[in-house]
Each structure stands twice: as structure tokens, then as C-alpha cells.
Write a protein that holds these residues in place. Structure first.
Motif, PDB file in Angstrom:
ATOM      1  N   PHE A  50       0.024  -7.879  11.959  1.00 43.11           N
ATOM      2  CA  PHE A  50      -0.814  -8.812  12.018  1.00 43.11           C
ATOM      3  C   PHE A  50      -2.254  -8.208  12.471  1.00 43.11           C
ATOM      4  CE2 PHE A  50       3.323 -10.927  13.195  1.00 43.11           C
ATOM      5  CZ  PHE A  50       3.366 -11.854  12.068  1.00 43.11           C
ATOM      6  N   SER A  51      -2.945  -7.990  11.717  1.00 45.88           N
ATOM      7  CA  SER A  51      -4.004  -7.117  12.015  1.00 45.88           C
ATOM      8  C   SER A  51      -5.562  -8.160  11.887  1.00 45.88           C
ATOM      9  CB  SER A  51      -4.428  -6.017  11.173  1.00 45.88           C
ATOM     10  OG  SER A  51      -5.964  -5.309  11.318  1.00 45.88           O
ATOM     11  N   PHE A  52      -6.168  -8.231  13.019  1.00 40.83           N
ATOM     12  CA  PHE A  52      -7.408  -9.191  13.041  1.00 40.83           C
ATOM     13  C   PHE A  52      -7.029 -10.566  12.725  1.00 40.83           C
ATOM     14  CE2 PHE A  52      -8.870  -4.838  13.268  1.00 40.83           C
ATOM     15  CZ  PHE A  52      -9.972  -5.121  14.060  1.00 40.83           C
ATOM     16  N   CYS A  53      -5.879 -11.043  13.015  1.00 42.94           N
ATOM     17  CA  CYS A  53      -5.364 -12.346  12.584  1.00 42.94           C
ATOM     18  C   CYS A  53      -5.549 -13.250  13.634  1.00 42.94           C
ATOM     19  CB  CYS A  53      -3.838 -12.153  12.058  1.00 42.94           C
ATOM     20  SG  CYS A  53      -3.569 -11.526  10.708  1.00 42.94           S
ATOM     21  N   ARG A  54      -6.169 -13.031  14.844  1.00 46.06           N
ATOM     22  CA  ARG A  54      -6.494 -14.051  15.794  1.00 46.06           C
ATOM     23  C   ARG A  54      -5.270 -14.808  16.493  1.00 46.06           C
ATOM     24  NH1 ARG A  54     -11.157 -17.187  12.423  1.00 46.06           N
ATOM     25  NH2 ARG A  54     -11.270 -18.368  14.256  1.00 46.06           N
ATOM     26  N   LEU A  55      -4.224 -14.168  16.365  1.00 46.98           N
ATOM     27  CA  LEU A  55      -2.900 -14.800  17.023  1.00 46.98           C
ATOM     28  C   LEU A  55      -2.875 -15.322  18.306  1.00 46.98           C
ATOM     29  CD1 LEU A  55      -0.234 -11.898  16.231  1.00 46.98           C
ATOM     30  CD2 LEU A  55      -0.737 -14.086  14.962  1.00 46.98           C
ATOM     31  N   PRO A  97      14.568  -9.616  -1.626  1.00 41.06           N
ATOM     32  CA  PRO A  97      15.485  -9.386  -0.680  1.00 41.06           C
ATOM     33  C   PRO A  97      15.502  -7.777  -0.253  1.00 41.06           C
ATOM     34  CG  PRO A  97      16.309  -9.003  -2.786  1.00 41.06           C
ATOM     35  CD  PRO A  97      14.840  -9.929  -2.927  1.00 41.06           C
ATOM     36  N   ASN A  98      14.606  -7.090  -0.586  1.00 42.46           N
ATOM     37  CA  ASN A  98      14.429  -5.456  -0.524  1.00 42.46           C
ATOM     38  C   ASN A  98      13.217  -5.371   0.550  1.00 42.46           C
ATOM     39  OD1 ASN A  98      16.838  -4.596  -1.572  1.00 42.46           O
ATOM     40  ND2 ASN A  98      15.595  -4.801  -3.569  1.00 42.46           N
ATOM     41  N   LEU A  99      12.476  -6.474   0.990  1.00 39.10           N
ATOM     42  CA  LEU A  99      11.164  -6.380   1.490  1.00 39.10           C
ATOM     43  C   LEU A  99      11.349  -5.740   2.843  1.00 39.10           C
ATOM     44  CD1 LEU A  99       8.078  -6.857   0.908  1.00 39.10           C
ATOM     45  CD2 LEU A  99       8.293  -9.159   2.429  1.00 39.10           C
ATOM     46  N   LYS A 100      10.607  -4.446   3.243  1.00 41.76           N
ATOM     47  CA  LYS A 100      10.890  -3.845   4.622  1.00 41.76           C
ATOM     48  C   LYS A 100       9.479  -3.934   5.374  1.00 41.76           C
ATOM     49  CE  LYS A 100      15.038  -2.313   3.882  1.00 41.76           C
ATOM     50  NZ  LYS A 100      15.155  -2.903   2.552  1.00 41.76           N
ATOM     51  N   LYS A 101       8.532  -4.104   4.618  1.00 41.48           N
ATOM     52  CA  LYS A 101       7.179  -3.997   5.591  1.00 41.48           C
ATOM     53  C   LYS A 101       6.194  -5.239   4.921  1.00 41.48           C
ATOM     54  CE  LYS A 101       7.214   1.106   5.908  1.00 41.48           C
ATOM     55  NZ  LYS A 101       6.352   2.263   5.591  1.00 41.48           N
ATOM     56  N   LEU A 102       5.441  -5.914   5.865  1.00 40.55           N
ATOM     57  CA  LEU A 102       4.744  -7.187   5.560  1.00 40.55           C
ATOM     58  C   LEU A 102       3.595  -6.888   6.469  1.00 40.55           C
ATOM     59  CD1 LEU A 102       4.394  -9.681   4.157  1.00 40.55           C
ATOM     60  CD2 LEU A 102       5.779 -10.944   6.129  1.00 40.55           C
ATOM     61  N   SER A 103       2.453  -7.359   5.842  1.00 44.08           N
ATOM     62  CA  SER A 103       1.317  -7.074   6.516  1.00 44.08           C
ATOM     63  C   SER A 103       0.238  -7.948   6.245  1.00 44.08           C
ATOM     64  CB  SER A 103       0.553  -5.477   6.180  1.00 44.08           C
ATOM     65  OG  SER A 103      -0.804  -5.403   6.602  1.00 44.08           O
ATOM     66  N   PHE A 104      -0.438  -8.606   7.160  1.00 42.81           N
ATOM     67  CA  PHE A 104      -1.433  -9.626   7.248  1.00 42.81           C
ATOM     68  C   PHE A 104      -2.675  -8.916   7.759  1.00 42.81           C
ATOM     69  CE2 PHE A 104       2.236 -12.215   6.818  1.00 42.81           C
ATOM     70  CZ  PHE A 104       1.983 -13.082   5.824  1.00 42.81           C
ATOM     71  N   HIS A 105      -3.847  -9.002   7.074  1.00 39.65           N
ATOM     72  CA  HIS A 105      -5.067  -8.358   7.738  1.00 39.65           C
ATOM     73  C   HIS A 105      -6.234  -9.476   7.262  1.00 39.65           C
ATOM     74  CE1 HIS A 105      -8.347  -5.543   9.079  1.00 39.65           C
ATOM     75  NE2 HIS A 105      -8.702  -6.039   7.840  1.00 39.65           N
ATOM     76  N   ASP A 106      -6.977  -9.760   8.418  1.00 39.98           N
ATOM     77  CA  ASP A 106      -8.034 -10.835   8.594  1.00 39.98           C
ATOM     78  C   ASP A 106      -7.626 -12.117   7.752  1.00 39.98           C
ATOM     79  OD1 ASP A 106     -10.720 -11.572   8.877  1.00 39.98           O
ATOM     80  OD2 ASP A 106     -11.393 -10.783   7.173  1.00 39.98           O
ATOM     81  N   VAL A 107      -6.198 -12.631   8.295  1.00 38.07           N
ATOM     82  CA  VAL A 107      -6.090 -13.858   7.655  1.00 38.07           C
ATOM     83  C   VAL A 107      -5.800 -14.607   9.068  1.00 38.07           C
ATOM     84  CG1 VAL A 107      -4.066 -15.238   6.532  1.00 38.07           C
ATOM     85  CG2 VAL A 107      -4.643 -13.022   6.028  1.00 38.07           C
ATOM     86  N   ASN A 108      -6.326 -15.955   9.144  1.00 34.69           N
ATOM     87  CA  ASN A 108      -6.499 -16.848  10.172  1.00 34.69           C
ATOM     88  C   ASN A 108      -5.106 -17.273  10.614  1.00 34.69           C
ATOM     89  OD1 ASN A 108      -6.829 -18.075  12.406  1.00 34.69           O
ATOM     90  ND2 ASN A 108      -8.827 -19.248  11.552  1.00 34.69           N
ATOM     91  N   GLN A 154       9.344  -3.676  -1.638  1.00 36.83           N
ATOM     92  CA  GLN A 154       9.616  -3.114  -0.422  1.00 36.83           C
ATOM     93  C   GLN A 154       8.382  -3.420   0.547  1.00 36.83           C
ATOM     94  OE1 GLN A 154      11.184   0.666  -0.126  1.00 36.83           O
ATOM     95  NE2 GLN A 154      12.392   0.382  -2.079  1.00 36.83           N
ATOM     96  N   GLN A 155       7.108  -3.203   0.142  1.00 39.56           N
ATOM     97  CA  GLN A 155       6.137  -3.363   1.098  1.00 39.56           C
ATOM     98  C   GLN A 155       4.994  -4.407   0.195  1.00 39.56           C
ATOM     99  OE1 GLN A 155       4.538   0.247   2.314  1.00 39.56           O
ATOM    100  NE2 GLN A 155       2.619  -0.586   2.858  1.00 39.56           N
ATOM    101  N   LEU A 156       4.463  -5.552   1.169  1.00 35.42           N
ATOM    102  CA  LEU A 156       3.589  -6.546   0.681  1.00 35.42           C
ATOM    103  C   LEU A 156       2.389  -6.458   1.831  1.00 35.42           C
ATOM    104  CD1 LEU A 156       2.725  -8.572  -1.193  1.00 35.42           C
ATOM    105  CD2 LEU A 156       4.049 -10.156   0.254  1.00 35.42           C
ATOM    106  N   SER A 157       1.301  -6.447   1.446  1.00 31.58           N
ATOM    107  CA  SER A 157      -0.004  -6.416   2.174  1.00 31.58           C
ATOM    108  C   SER A 157      -0.994  -7.448   1.584  1.00 31.58           C
ATOM    109  CB  SER A 157      -0.591  -5.003   2.463  1.00 31.58           C
ATOM    110  OG  SER A 157      -1.673  -5.329   3.216  1.00 31.58           O
ATOM    111  N   LEU A 158      -1.193  -8.481   2.526  1.00 32.32           N
ATOM    112  CA  LEU A 158      -2.147  -9.624   2.000  1.00 32.32           C
ATOM    113  C   LEU A 158      -3.478  -9.379   3.092  1.00 32.32           C
ATOM    114  CD1 LEU A 158       0.364 -12.546   1.675  1.00 32.32           C
ATOM    115  CD2 LEU A 158      -0.641 -10.840  -0.363  1.00 32.32           C
ATOM    116  N   ASP A 159      -4.651  -9.322   2.422  1.00 33.05           N
ATOM    117  CA  ASP A 159      -5.713  -8.970   3.173  1.00 33.05           C
ATOM    118  C   ASP A 159      -6.837  -9.974   2.884  1.00 33.05           C
ATOM    119  OD1 ASP A 159      -7.803  -7.935   4.368  1.00 33.05           O
ATOM    120  OD2 ASP A 159      -7.886  -5.864   3.804  1.00 33.05           O
ATOM    121  N   SER A 160      -7.694 -10.361   3.822  1.00 36.66           N
ATOM    122  CA  SER A 160      -8.763 -11.300   3.709  1.00 36.66           C
ATOM    123  C   SER A 160      -8.538 -12.623   2.748  1.00 36.66           C
ATOM    124  CB  SER A 160     -10.018 -10.633   3.139  1.00 36.66           C
ATOM    125  OG  SER A 160     -10.242  -9.408   3.954  1.00 36.66           O
ATOM    126  N   ALA A 161      -7.123 -13.069   2.876  1.00 38.87           N
ATOM    127  CA  ALA A 161      -7.025 -14.249   2.260  1.00 38.87           C
ATOM    128  C   ALA A 161      -7.476 -15.665   2.961  1.00 38.87           C
ATOM    129  CB  ALA A 161      -5.714 -14.346   1.609  1.00 38.87           C
TER     130      ALA A 161
END
Length: 744
Positions: A604-609, A571-582, A544-551
């Protein structure tokens, strides 16, 4: 029973003692005492508590902190007239409100709490305390350890403590560390050994008595049943003498039989026991078992039931020997080392068993699986669980910034292997390196226990011993019942030449279907290879929740591949987070995520969007969010929004919007007071157009440049708080900029 208006005027004039006694009367009169307790905090503590906006009861917050400060001698009750009351006993009257307690340094707090004059205080804590923390501990002498043993026994074994946390211990005392770990796991000697000022533990005596009566009753019922079955002409196995022996075994059994797992059933060992000491022996185990993504079959061993029976009877008879509390070293290490030495000598004299591996393993411990565990256990490594009694244990264990040696990891692994009450384990900056395999061995054995409740594992460290995805696959292979897994590393270990890109075969390991719901991975600047993440996602249908950081993204197509895999496998993913990914060059993929109807929270945390984006991209982001009725939370901290982009985001809530967005996070986005005020005015206009109804409820503004014009910032915040809940801080932007320049 005073009228409310009189009571409201009287309460600020009361001391803490009388204010406490007036709580019920104030509640009945509908008068809140929260402002008075908040003023007490400001006047007495003179500090701003962390996360003050989330404090719901200032009475509890004040009394809990007051208890800790008095216990550690950092608060003088004579400093304020409201505390200086002859009827008021600081520790006694505040202890029922303490749910979290921290013990520091030389454990002076443990000595004070176990003193005779604080007996009632300790009883109150046993009913109220839920979280026990140890911080900045130092080595202590035997008398202080005795006090600590009594405190842990009362608060954990006979209390309500469910979480033990230890942090900031750069050079841990192994004896003290293993003491806290073992008692947290529910292991210690018989209750008769834990004396309170010369008297054995009364709670243990009561439980022993109750358990003996239950065992006698059960034994009698079994005897009656056996007699009825025998008189009915059924085939009986064994003679009457054997039945009597079984009855005696029941009556003389331990109060709480040791919890076992499948690893226990694969071990056997002789029990060397006399009536002057309790000795626990470890069973020899093969050193060929390696921790990998596939469990390695073990050589099964026949269980020696008569030996186990003798062990239980000897334990029961010899419990009284430890009438005086002794040092942990004498009990756990010396006794266990003597026993293991005898068994080791016996093994060495036995032909064909000279290669058996003797470590800190006790029945149930699987920790023989890798090179770091093959050393012969020293005093800290030998931990005899056979000689210990099993009490209540905690459900959460947290170890922060405490280096764990190979010996300590083996001891912890042994405890984990049968710690069935454990639900959460947090290991942070412990320098585990290869010892992570030892910890996983213990958790693997725990997962096979039918009563296992383990659900959350969080591992973070400075260096990664293996690639992140390889570790994730190994953990899920060993612990398919996990609900939350968090893996975080700061830096790659450059000495490790087996990187995922050089060893693609690691991605071929089959992972059993898991119960994983939350997966958080912080890569040490490793490339994010979707091919290596694919087996994990395929096995995690409940994610339900996936967080990928500094990749790092190795190629422009990698993020698109990841989105395809997520859509197909989760199919059940509700929360997705990217941190420090350009993500500056991945605008198409960002828009695809924002329009995903299944996601409720996107970060989208510190992703330079918006680093090199155009006004067109911002417009597309706004229109996409406006059309998405399932998105509830959008977090955009550290993406260089600035004033003009923040003002544009207000259009998400315009009249023709179908957005259900409740929370918006624009922290660390170089927002100035005039921009915030303009955003507020535009938002107010949209609210008016929609008849005063918008879903927007929370705005986060941490670390923006609001200090540059305090008057404008205050006006903007005042008007915003009439619309939604605003969370911000008093951040000094000039100092932050100076700090940034200083480290460039």
C-alpha cells in the motif's frame, strides 16, 4: 605463497596491476581484497555509487567503472600512484571485467575501441560484455558510423551482448537509430563487407567456410538418400536434372537462412537482382488490416518458390560487391528505395493493384494495419531485410526518452516481426501515440513464429492514446504468450473522446487464455472499472503479481468488487500492489486483503491508509497481520504512520504472534529518530521474549526525518542492524520540505 597475515599487510601497498595478479594468492590464503577495492573506489572515483548496499564485488565494480572513465577521458591514470604503473594498460587489463558499457555523445568510445591498437581490448569485450547502452547520442559522420558498425558486429553478432539500451535522445538521427536497431536485431550485410582495417571479418569467413562444408555434407547425404530411394523402386518426383538443381541450390544457399513467420508465407514478390547490387523488394499488402482485439484474416498469396531461389543465389554471388564498408543510408535506404520504386512503378502499371499499400514492409512485416502506417515510406521508412544477412541478435531492447516517428516505428515493427531471440522489450516515453498499433503489429507477427521467445513488454509514455484497459486487452489478444506486461501513462489524452466509460463495448472483446504472470497498470488518473478488468483476469489464470497505480475508485463498492474478482479468477496471485490509490475510506477491504492466505506480498504505497483512521483500525491491522502466517512482505511507504504508529507495529512480532513477516517497508512516513529508537527497543523486547528467534530480516527506512537528531538516529540504526538488515539514506528533510512548499 606468503602467510595470510603478511599478505593482508602487503596488499594495500600494491598497484592495481599487482593487486589484480595477487587475487588468486589472496583467495587461497583466505584474505579478502574487497576492503582494498572499496578504498580504491573512494580514493579514485570520489563518489558514492548508486545502490552501494547491493554491490557484491567491489573489484568488478571498480574495474568496470575505471574502464568507462578512461575510455571517455574523464579519469587521468597519473592522478593516483596505484594506477600509474608502466606494466598496467588501463583498457586492456580492465576490459575482462566489463559486463556493462555506456557509449555517449559523438560515439568517441566506439572509435577508440575499434582502433588497431585496441584490437585485443575489443576481443576481451566480446567475451565479457552483456549490456550495451547508448546515451545522449548526437549525429555523427560516416567514418564514426563505420566504427560503430564494426563495434556492433563484433560485440553483438560475434560476441555476448544480450541487451541494448538507448536513452535520452531528444532529436534522434534516424539513420543512426535504425542502424543500431537493425544490427541489434541481427540484420546486416554479408560478413565480407565488414572490414577491420582493410581486412574482411575473419569470424564471418570462418563461419561461412564451416557452413559451406556443412551444407555440402548435407547435400551429399540427401543425394545419397535420394539415390538409394530411387534404386529401391520408390516413386520419384522430378527428373535427375531437377535433383541436381536442388543440390546446387543447397550448396549455394546463404549461411543463415532468413527466419520466417506466418506473415512471410502470405507475401510474395518479384526479385529484381543483378550482379552489381543487392536489392530487396517489399511485397504489396492490403491496407485493410486493422489492429484490434481480434486478428483480421489476411488474403493469402501464393509463394513464388523459383523467385525465392533466384534471390538466394543472387545474394550469394553478389555478397562480395560490398567489400568496403559503406554508409547505412547507401545500403539500406538507397538500395531499398530503388528496388521499391521499380516495384512500385510496376504495380502502378498493373490494373487492379493501384490501391495496394507500400510501406516499409518486408517479408514478415505485418505493419499495414492503421492510418499511421498507410503513408508511403520515405528514406527512413523503407527498410529492406531481403538485402541483409542474419546474424546473432540480442534478447533485450530498451528505448528510453527517444521520440519514435511513424517511419521509425514501421522500421522497428519490421524488425520485430522476425526477431525470434527477443525476450524483453521496453518502450518508455517515446511519444508513440497511435504508433503503438504499428509496434503491436510487428509483435503479433513475431508471436506466430514457432521459435518466438518474447515474454516481457513494458510500455510507458506521457499521454495515453487509448484507455489503459483497452490497450491491455489488445496486447493480450495479440500476445497471449506474454509473461509480464507493464502499461504506464502519466496523463489522459483529452483529444481522445473514446473513453472506456463512453465505449463499454470494448470490454466485450474475447481474450484468449494467456500465460500472463505479472500485470502492472499505471492509470493516468482513470477510474478503475472492475468490469473492464474482469476479461483480463479471467484470461490470466496464471497471474501471480498485480500492480495498480494512480487509479481512482469511481464508487465505494468498486474495491470490494475487485477483491471478489481477484479471489475468483486469480487463484495463484502472490503479490498485490496499490500505489497512489486513495484507500482512506476502504478500511474493511484493506483488512480483507491483509488476511488473504494466498498473498505473500502486499504493498500500500502512498494510499493514505492512516490519514483519517482511528487507533482501533491500527489495532485491527496489527492483529490481522499477526494471525496471517503466509504474508512475507508488507510495504507501507507514504501512509503517514508517524512515530506512535511505527512503535505499535512492533507488536506484529510479539510472543503470541504467528506472523511470518520478513520484510517491512516504512519509507516516507514522517518517522523521527526518537520514534525509531523506541520501535527498536520494543522490537528487542519481543525478540528476548521469543528466545532470540523472529522471522523479521529487512527494514526499509528511506526518506524519513532521521536527520533531525543524528546521534539518536545512529544509536537506533546501530541497534536495529543487530536485529535485521536496514536500508536507509541520508535524506535532508528540511530541503525536501522546502521543495514541497516551493511547488505548492
Amino acid at each position: 605463497a606468503l602467510p595470510g597475515h603478511l599478505l593482508r599487510g602487503l596488499l594495500p601497498l600494491l598497484t592495481v596491476f599487482h593487486l589484480e595478479r595477487a587475487e588468486d594468492a589472496a583467495r587461497r590464503a583466505g584474505v579478502s581484497t574487497q576492503p582494498i577495492w572499496r578504498k580504491l573506489w573512494d580514493d579514485v572515483m570520489k563518489t558514492r555509487p548508486p545502490n552501494s548496499e547491493s554491490i557484491t564485488c567491489w573489484r568488478k565494480k571498480f574495474l568496470e567503472t575505471f574502464f568507462s572513465n578512461v575510455l571517455h577521458g574523464v579519469l587521468d591514470v597519473s592522478s593516483d600512484w596505484r594506477l600509474n604503473d608502466r606494466h598496467f594498460s588501463p583498457l586492456l587489463h580492465s576490459s575482462p571485467h566489463v559486463s556493462q558499457l555506456t557509449l555517449c555523445n559523438m560515439l568517441q568510445g566506439a572509435v577508440e575501441l575499434t582502433a588497431e591498437h585496441n584490437r585485443k581490448v575489443l576481443e576481451n569485450l566480446a567475451g565479457s560484455l552483456r549490456i550495451l547502452k547508448f546515451q545522449h547520442l548526437l549525429s555523427c559522420d560516416q567514418s564514426i558510423r563505420r566504427s560503430l558498425v564494426l563495434l556492433l558486429h563484433r560485440l553483438i553478432h560475434h560476441g555476448c551482448v544480450s541487451q541494448v539500451s538507448m536513452c535520452s535522445w531528444p532529436v534522434p538521427d534516424t539513420v543512426l537509430l535504425v542502424l543500431i536497431l537493425s544490427m541489434s536485431a541481427g540484420f546486416w550485410r554479408s560478413g565480407n563487407a565488414l572490414a577491420y582495417h582493410g581486412s574482411p571479418c575473419g569470424l564471418c569467413r570462418e563461419e561461412d567456410k564451416a557452413q559451406s562444408q556443412e551444407s555440402a555434407q548435407e547435400g551429399a547425404e540427401r543425394g545419397c538418400n535420394a539415390e538409394r530411394e530411387g534404386s529401391g523402386g520408390e516413386n520419384q518426383k522430378g527428373s535427375p536434372e531437377e535433383a541436381e538443381a536442388r543440390m546446387n541450390s543447397v550448396l549455394s544457399g546463404p549461411r543463415s537462412p532468413p527466419l520466417r513467420n506466418s506473415a512471410c508465407d502470405e507475401t510474395s514478390g518479384d526479385v529484381l537482382c543483378d550482379h552489381t547490387s543487392i536489392q530487396g523488394g517489399s511485397s504489396p499488402r492490403s491496407s485493410s488490416e486493422q489492429l484490434s482485439c481480434h486478428p483480421v484474416p489476411r488474403k493469402t498469396r501464393r509463394r513464388l518458390k523459383p523467385a525465392m531461389g533466384r534471390k538466394r543465389r543472387c545474394l550469394r554471388r553478389s555478397r562480395g560487391h560490398y567489400a568496403d564498408p559503406e554508409d547505412l543510408y547507401d545500403f539500406v535506404f538507397t538500395v531499398a528505395r530503388e528496388d521499391n520504386s521499380r516495384l512500385l512503378d510496376k504495380t502502378r502499371n498493373t490494373e487492379g493493384e493501384n490501391t495496394e499499400n507500400w510501406t516499409s514492409s518486408s517479408p514478415g512485416s505485418p505493419c499495414t494495419g492503421y492510418a499511421g502506417c498507410r503513408k508511403r515510406g520515405g528514406p527512413a521508412g523503407i527498410f529492406s531485410l531481403k538485402a541483409a544477412h542474419r546474424f546473432r541478435s540480442v534478447s533485450t531492447l530498451e528505448l528510453f526518452s527517444i521520440p519514435l516517428t511513424g517511419e521509425t516505428c514501421r522500421a522497428l515493427s519490421n524488425l520485430l516481426s522476425s526477431w525470434v531471440s527477443l525476450e524483453n522489450l521496453v518502450l518508455s516515453y517515446n511519444g508513440l501515440h497511435a504508433n503503438i498499433s504499428c509496434i503491436l503489429s510487428g509483435l503479433r507477427a513475431l508471436s506466430r513464429h514457432p521459435e518466438c521467445r518474447f515474454r516481457v513488454l513494458r510500455v510507458s509514455d506521457m499521454f495515453s492514446h487509448m484507455p489503459c484497459m483497452e490497450l491491455v486487452r489488445c496486447v493480450l489478444s495479440a500476445l497471449p504468450q506474454l509473461h509480464t506486461l507493464s502499461v504506464s501513462f502519466d496523463l489522459k489524452n483529452h483529444l481522445d473522446s473514446s473513453r472506456p466509460e463512453e465505449n463499454p463495448s470494448c470490454s466485450e472483446a474475447e481474450i484468449p487464455e494467456s500465460c500472463l504472470e505479472v500485470l502492472e497498470i499505471r492509470f493516468p488518473r482513470e477510474p478503475l472499472h472492475t468490469a473492464f478488468l474482469l476479461p483480463v483476469l479471467k484470461a490470466s489464470k496464471s497471474l501471480q503479481q498485480l500492480s495498480l497505480d494512480s487509479a481512482t475508485l469511481p464508487c465505494p463498492q468498486e474495491l470490494g468488487l475487485l477483491l471478489e474478482v481477484l479471489k475468483e479468477c486469480t487463484p495463484n496471485l502472490k503479490k498485490l500492489s496499490f500505489h497512489d490509490v486513495n484507500l482512506a475510506e476502504h478500511q474493511k477491504e484493506v483488512l480483507l486483503l491483509l488476511q488473504d492466505p494466498g498473498l505473500q506480498e502486499i504493498t500500500f504505497s502512498f494510499c493514505r491508509l492512516f490519514e483519517s483512521s482511528t487507533a482501533e483500525f491500527l489495532s485491527e491491522v496489527i492483529n490481522t497481520v499477526k494471525r496471517n502466517s503466509s504474508l512475507k512482505s508488507l510495504k507501507l511507504p507514504g501512509n503517514r504512520l508517524g512515530n506512535h504508529r511505527l512503535v505499535a507495529l512492533a507488536d506484529i512480532f510479539c510472543e503470541d504472534s504467528s506472523s511470518s513477516l520478513c520484510q517491512l517497508d516504512v519509507s516516507s512516513n514522517c518517522i523521527k529518530p526518537d520514534g525509531l529508537l523506541e520501535f527498536t527497543k520494543k522490537l528487542e523486547g519481543h525478540i528476548q521474549q521469543r528466545g532470540g528467534q523472529i522471522p523479521f530480516t529487512h527494514l526499509r527506512l528511506f526518506q524519513n526525518w532521521l536527520d533531525q537528531d543524528a546521534e539518536t538516529a545512529q544509536e537506533a540504526l546501530r541497534r536495529l542492524k543487530a536485529v535485521c538488515s536496514v536500508v536507509n539514506d541520508s535524506w535532508d528533510s528540511s530541503q525536501a520540505f522546502a521543495d514541497y512548499i516551493s511547488v505548492m
